[in-house]
Design an enzyme around this catalytic site. Structure first.
Site, short mmCIF file in Angstrom:
data_model
loop_
_atom_site.label_atom_id
_atom_site.label_comp_id
_atom_site.label_asym_id
_atom_site.label_seq_id
_atom_site.Cartn_x
_atom_site.Cartn_y
_atom_site.Cartn_z
N LYS A 34 0.80 -1.26 0.16
CA LYS A 34 -0.08 0.04 -0.07
C LYS A 34 0.84 1.35 0.00
CE LYS A 34 -2.58 1.56 3.74
NZ LYS A 34 -2.43 3.23 3.71
N ASP A 61 -3.70 4.49 -1.80
CA ASP A 61 -4.46 4.86 -0.59
C ASP A 61 -4.60 6.51 -0.61
OD1 ASP A 61 -6.55 4.78 1.49
OD2 ASP A 61 -4.68 4.33 2.83
N LYS A 63 -7.22 8.29 -0.46
CA LYS A 63 -8.50 8.74 0.14
C LYS A 63 -9.28 10.03 -0.53
CE LYS A 63 -7.58 6.59 4.51
NZ LYS A 63 -6.13 6.35 4.35
N ASP A 66 -13.49 14.95 -2.81
CA ASP A 66 -13.59 16.35 -3.77
C ASP A 66 -14.72 16.40 -4.63
OD1 ASP A 66 -12.82 18.88 -4.88
OD2 ASP A 66 -10.64 18.28 -4.70
N THR A 117 -10.61 4.75 10.92
CA THR A 117 -10.55 3.74 12.14
C THR A 117 -9.95 4.55 13.13
OG1 THR A 117 -8.77 3.01 11.03
CG2 THR A 117 -10.59 1.49 11.08
N ARG A 208 2.08 0.10 11.06
CA ARG A 208 3.16 0.03 12.11
C ARG A 208 3.35 -1.27 12.98
NH1 ARG A 208 0.23 5.23 14.62
NH2 ARG A 208 -1.39 4.14 13.64
O1 C5P Z 1 0.01 1.62 11.17
P1 C5P Z 1 -1.04 1.19 10.87
O2 C5P Z 1 -1.31 -0.29 11.02
O3 C5P Z 1 -2.19 1.76 11.86
O4 C5P Z 1 -1.81 1.52 9.34
C1 C5P Z 1 -2.89 1.65 9.04
C2 C5P Z 1 -2.87 1.96 7.71
O5 C5P Z 1 -4.00 2.13 7.02
C3 C5P Z 1 -2.20 3.43 7.28
O6 C5P Z 1 -1.61 3.39 6.31
C4 C5P Z 1 -3.52 4.19 7.15
O7 C5P Z 1 -3.34 5.48 6.26
C5 C5P Z 1 -4.49 3.18 6.36
N1 C5P Z 1 -5.97 3.49 6.95
C6 C5P Z 1 -6.48 3.57 8.03
N2 C5P Z 1 -8.01 3.68 8.11
C7 C5P Z 1 -8.64 3.90 7.05
C8 C5P Z 1 -8.17 3.71 5.86
C9 C5P Z 1 -6.71 3.29 5.59
O8 C5P Z 1 -5.95 3.37 9.13
N3 C5P Z 1 -9.87 3.81 7.07
#
Ligand code: C5P
Length: 231
Positions: A34, A61, A63, A66, A117, A208
């Protein structure tokens, strides 16, 4: 679906040289890579092409949110970079999601983000989405699928309700996944990989928990082993 193919590793790095070392290491242990806003803002489409060259589908990603005309053009440009999946916010409305689907064309699947989330109920209330997060998530999921989205992004806590609302077709992509003992960071609505898959997730996005692991490949293989036992 092979358990490894359900894992999407987020390349959340500031530059391609940093992302590249991680991406090369984890690509053989995951199903998808991603490219998110941090990397895309720094490196642009060449980062998507470089990630795709590692032999895994790339989830771009961005998002997008607009007016429909702008999103259609952005989706067309994003499709030209070789991404296989592209995100837009479902809250941009049905006309915007339709425009994204048109712009992206047949080779790119549009995923609609329902509710981030990282948002908990007090924050959702301040935005004007009072009530249980699940209600807003299901409403946005239906809207996006009716507008042609090929999948949805939602939290592990709402994925079962979303699956029940939209049926087996749409690809359900779930971030906010935390193996037992992993730090939550800014994520609020989280669950373990096994819980997320059991609830109906098709693809788990891990940032992470892989990026910051001492051994990211071992961390990805541990997630695959955990979800292999489900279903
Ligand atoms: O580090 P972590 O596991 O929290 O990363 C989650 C990834 O998913 C990040 O790249 C974040 O931008 C993405 N994401 C998210 N929530 C969403 C859509 C994408 O956390 N609704």
């Amino acid at each position: 679906m092979d358990p490894q193919d359900r894992i999407c590793a987020a390349l959340d790095f500031a530059t391609w040289p940093e992302a590249s070392a991680f991406a090369r290491a984890v690509a053989p242990a995951v199903g998808m890579l991603k490219v998110g806003l941090e990397l895309f803002a720094a490196e642009g489409p060449p980062a998507v092409r470089a990630a795709a060259a590692l032999g895994r589908p790339v989830f771009l990603d961005l998002k997008l949110h607009d007016i429909p005309n702008t999103v259609e053009g952005a989706a067309r440009s994003a499709a030209a970079s070789g991404a296989a999946l592209l995100t837009v916010h479902a809250s941009g409305g049905p006309r915007m999601v339709e425009a994204a689907v048109r712009g992206a064309g047949a080779r790119v699947r549009i995923l609609a983000v329902t509710v981030l989330t990282s948002l908990d109920e007090p924050q959702l209330q301040r935005i004007g989405l009072a009530g249980p997060a699940e209600q807003a998530v299901v409403r946005l999921a239906r809207l996006a699928v009716e507008a042609g989205a090929g999948g949805l992004v939602c939290s592990p806590l709402e994925v079962a309700a979303v699956r029940a609302a939209v049926g087996p077709g749409p690809l359900l992509v779930v971030p906010g996944v935390r193996p037992a003992g992993a730090a939550r960071g800014d994520q609020q609505r989280v669950a373990t990989p096994a819980e997320a898959v059991r609830a109906g997730a098709d693809v788990l996005v891990l940032g992470r928990p892989l990026r910051d692991a001492a051994d990211p490949v071992a961390a990805a293989r541990a997630v695959a082993a955990e979800i292999a036992g489900v279903r």
